[in-house]
Design a protein around this motif. Sequence first.
Motif, PDB file in Angstrom:
ATOM      1  N   ALA A 236       0.837  -1.205   0.000  1.00 27.17           N
ATOM      2  CA  ALA A 236       0.000   0.000   0.000  1.00 27.17           C
ATOM      3  C   ALA A 236       0.869   1.251   0.000  1.00 27.17           C
ATOM      4  O   ALA A 236       0.558   2.246  -0.683  1.00 27.17           O
ATOM      5  CB  ALA A 236      -0.937  -0.005   1.205  1.00 27.17           C
ATOM      6  N   VAL A 237       1.967   1.234   0.759  1.00 25.18           N
ATOM      7  CA  VAL A 237       2.923   2.344   0.733  1.00 25.18           C
ATOM      8  C   VAL A 237       3.523   2.483  -0.664  1.00 25.18           C
ATOM      9  O   VAL A 237       3.584   3.579  -1.229  1.00 25.18           O
ATOM     10  CB  VAL A 237       4.038   2.113   1.780  1.00 25.18           C
ATOM     11  CG1 VAL A 237       5.197   3.079   1.562  1.00 25.18           C
ATOM     12  CG2 VAL A 237       3.494   2.267   3.190  1.00 25.18           C
ATOM     13  N   PHE A 238       3.965   1.362  -1.219  1.00 20.27           N
ATOM     14  CA  PHE A 238       4.578   1.334  -2.549  1.00 20.27           C
ATOM     15  C   PHE A 238       3.656   1.948  -3.597  1.00 20.27           C
ATOM     16  O   PHE A 238       4.050   2.816  -4.376  1.00 20.27           O
ATOM     17  CB  PHE A 238       4.910  -0.121  -2.909  1.00 20.27           C
ATOM     18  CG  PHE A 238       5.428  -0.340  -4.297  1.00 20.27           C
ATOM     19  CD1 PHE A 238       6.780  -0.462  -4.537  1.00 20.27           C
ATOM     20  CD2 PHE A 238       4.560  -0.451  -5.381  1.00 20.27           C
ATOM     21  CE1 PHE A 238       7.259  -0.674  -5.824  1.00 20.27           C
ATOM     22  CE2 PHE A 238       5.019  -0.659  -6.660  1.00 20.27           C
ATOM     23  CZ  PHE A 238       6.382  -0.775  -6.880  1.00 20.27           C
ATOM     24  N   ALA A 239       2.395   1.474  -3.622  1.00 21.98           N
ATOM     25  CA  ALA A 239       1.458   1.940  -4.647  1.00 21.98           C
ATOM     26  C   ALA A 239       1.157   3.424  -4.493  1.00 21.98           C
ATOM     27  O   ALA A 239       1.075   4.161  -5.487  1.00 21.98           O
ATOM     28  CB  ALA A 239       0.166   1.129  -4.590  1.00 21.98           C
ATOM     29  N   ALA A 240       0.989   3.888  -3.247  1.00 21.12           N
ATOM     30  CA  ALA A 240       0.722   5.310  -3.023  1.00 21.12           C
ATOM     31  C   ALA A 240       1.899   6.156  -3.486  1.00 21.12           C
ATOM     32  O   ALA A 240       1.722   7.209  -4.120  1.00 21.12           O
ATOM     33  CB  ALA A 240       0.428   5.558  -1.544  1.00 21.12           C
ATOM     34  N   LYS A 241       3.105   5.709  -3.162  1.00 19.00           N
ATOM     35  CA  LYS A 241       4.295   6.450  -3.583  1.00 19.00           C
ATOM     36  C   LYS A 241       4.430   6.461  -5.097  1.00 19.00           C
ATOM     37  O   LYS A 241       4.770   7.489  -5.706  1.00 19.00           O
ATOM     38  CB  LYS A 241       5.540   5.828  -2.952  1.00 19.00           C
ATOM     39  CG  LYS A 241       6.804   6.655  -3.125  1.00 19.00           C
ATOM     40  CD  LYS A 241       6.704   7.957  -2.364  1.00 19.00           C
ATOM     41  CE  LYS A 241       8.004   8.750  -2.457  1.00 19.00           C
ATOM     42  NZ  LYS A 241       7.934  10.028  -1.704  1.00 19.00           N
ATOM     43  N   ALA A 242       4.175   5.324  -5.737  1.00 17.79           N
ATOM     44  CA  ALA A 242       4.250   5.245  -7.199  1.00 17.79           C
ATOM     45  C   ALA A 242       3.232   6.166  -7.867  1.00 17.79           C
ATOM     46  O   ALA A 242       3.460   6.664  -8.971  1.00 17.79           O
ATOM     47  CB  ALA A 242       4.035   3.803  -7.653  1.00 17.79           C
ATOM     48  N   MET A 243       2.096   6.412  -7.186  1.00 16.59           N
ATOM     49  CA  MET A 243       1.082   7.328  -7.713  1.00 16.59           C
ATOM     50  C   MET A 243       1.483   8.789  -7.536  1.00 16.59           C
ATOM     51  O   MET A 243       0.861   9.668  -8.132  1.00 16.59           O
ATOM     52  CB  MET A 243      -0.251   7.088  -6.996  1.00 16.59           C
ATOM     53  CG  MET A 243      -0.920   5.771  -7.322  1.00 16.59           C
ATOM     54  SD  MET A 243      -2.328   5.442  -6.220  1.00 16.59           S
ATOM     55  CE  MET A 243      -3.372   6.857  -6.567  1.00 16.59           C
TER      56      MET A 243
ATOM     57  N   PHE B 238       9.385   1.111 -10.853  1.00 15.26           N
ATOM     58  CA  PHE B 238      10.038   1.421  -9.580  1.00 15.26           C
ATOM     59  C   PHE B 238      10.489   0.135  -8.886  1.00 15.26           C
ATOM     60  O   PHE B 238      10.062  -0.155  -7.760  1.00 15.26           O
ATOM     61  CB  PHE B 238       9.081   2.205  -8.674  1.00 15.26           C
ATOM     62  CG  PHE B 238       8.552   3.469  -9.282  1.00 15.26           C
ATOM     63  CD1 PHE B 238       9.329   4.617  -9.326  1.00 15.26           C
ATOM     64  CD2 PHE B 238       7.276   3.509  -9.821  1.00 15.26           C
ATOM     65  CE1 PHE B 238       8.847   5.783  -9.893  1.00 15.26           C
ATOM     66  CE2 PHE B 238       6.773   4.669 -10.389  1.00 15.26           C
ATOM     67  CZ  PHE B 238       7.567   5.818 -10.427  1.00 15.26           C
ATOM     68  N   PRO B 239      11.362  -0.652  -9.514  1.00 18.40           N
ATOM     69  CA  PRO B 239      11.746  -1.948  -8.921  1.00 18.40           C
ATOM     70  C   PRO B 239      12.462  -1.807  -7.592  1.00 18.40           C
ATOM     71  O   PRO B 239      12.363  -2.686  -6.726  1.00 18.40           O
ATOM     72  CB  PRO B 239      12.671  -2.558  -9.981  1.00 18.40           C
ATOM     73  CG  PRO B 239      13.215  -1.379 -10.741  1.00 18.40           C
ATOM     74  CD  PRO B 239      12.082  -0.388 -10.774  1.00 18.40           C
ATOM     75  N   GLU B 240      13.149  -0.683  -7.405  1.00 24.23           N
ATOM     76  CA  GLU B 240      13.905  -0.507  -6.170  1.00 24.23           C
ATOM     77  C   GLU B 240      13.000  -0.382  -4.947  1.00 24.23           C
ATOM     78  O   GLU B 240      13.393  -0.696  -3.828  1.00 24.23           O
ATOM     79  CB  GLU B 240      14.816   0.729  -6.263  1.00 24.23           C
ATOM     80  CG  GLU B 240      14.100   2.045  -6.488  1.00 24.23           C
ATOM     81  CD  GLU B 240      13.784   2.351  -7.949  1.00 24.23           C
ATOM     82  OE1 GLU B 240      13.469   3.514  -8.253  1.00 24.23           O
ATOM     83  OE2 GLU B 240      13.856   1.429  -8.770  1.00 24.23           O
ATOM     84  N   MET B 241      11.755   0.079  -5.157  1.00 26.49           N
ATOM     85  CA  MET B 241      10.829   0.207  -4.033  1.00 26.49           C
ATOM     86  C   MET B 241      10.474  -1.154  -3.433  1.00 26.49           C
ATOM     87  O   MET B 241      10.139  -1.253  -2.260  1.00 26.49           O
ATOM     88  CB  MET B 241       9.556   0.917  -4.475  1.00 26.49           C
ATOM     89  CG  MET B 241       9.693   2.404  -4.666  1.00 26.49           C
ATOM     90  SD  MET B 241       8.049   3.125  -4.809  1.00 26.49           S
ATOM     91  CE  MET B 241       8.426   4.648  -5.659  1.00 26.49           C
TER      92      MET B 241
END
Length: 315
Positions: A162-169, A273-276
């Motif tokens: 959820a953190v990853f997806a929000a940041k990617a957005m 964003f593979p590094e995330m």
Amino acid sequence: MKAVNYSEGKVNILNVPKPSGDGIIVNISSCGICGTDMDLLKNKGHFSHIAGHEMSGRLEDGTLVAIEPLDYCGDCPECASGSYNLCSNDKFEMIGLTSNGGMAEQLIVPEHCIVKLNQEIDTKTSCLIEPIAVAVHGYVITETQPSHRVAVIGGGSKGQCAVFAAKAMGCEVDLHARYDHQMEAAEFCNVKKPSGVYDRVVDCVGSAEALETSVELIKPQGKIIGLAVAWDDIKLPGFGTINKEASYHSSRCYGMGPNGRDIDIAAKMLFDFPEMASKIITHRLPIDSAVEAFKIADDRKSGSIKVVLDINIID
């Protein structure tokens, strides 16, 4: 072929026939252990099917794919609207949860389950696409925007996604986590402990305490997104919820939104964003070590976040 299931509270490594019948054959590369798997294992019910719904693999010609583990009819009103995750047909199956899944060397799925990937994606992290899609769906149905401030409650793999997806957005996102290693895993997303109020609060725990924290953190008329599988009643603190005119949005799996399938969006996020995702997968074990893998997944103090079974990994 080798396969894994859990039943009567035990993890079992099986030797079963290769799948046959209609559909597309996928040679499974890796499959993640989900919190739902752990809940069902502890439930000690009888589950005869092969487990695993977070999976990626290769087609017979070597093409790398992920799998959207929903076998829906495509004809009911829900499917026609794009909400095939809510398919009303009696034959609807959740692959790996109600029918044979991806903790096996091979799996046959309907063609609509295939998620075509950029062939340069990291094969060792592509099984994360499914749990990332769960988060994407929650943001899609609540019309979350890049300008929104997001707080995630829970630092397990669902919370990390959820953190990853929000940041990617493009959102500003913070994390309320129980363990230090969970905060450290999300450091790449510049998370901090929540402070102030948020446009969206994502509950990835499902407990009464998490819901109380969600209401405390939500801004007036903000939206609480329920990604956790809540096995008990969902009870929001009445006065706090009403006083803020906050709304709670349950979210189930993934579907088709205005910008396409949630799972395709998740696949692009992971590629871009593979590094995330580098710290979400903390443990990788071969399928022969499935019993140990489930024990590690159940022990947060061990530093585990996402535990993955490697099955047919091609470097």
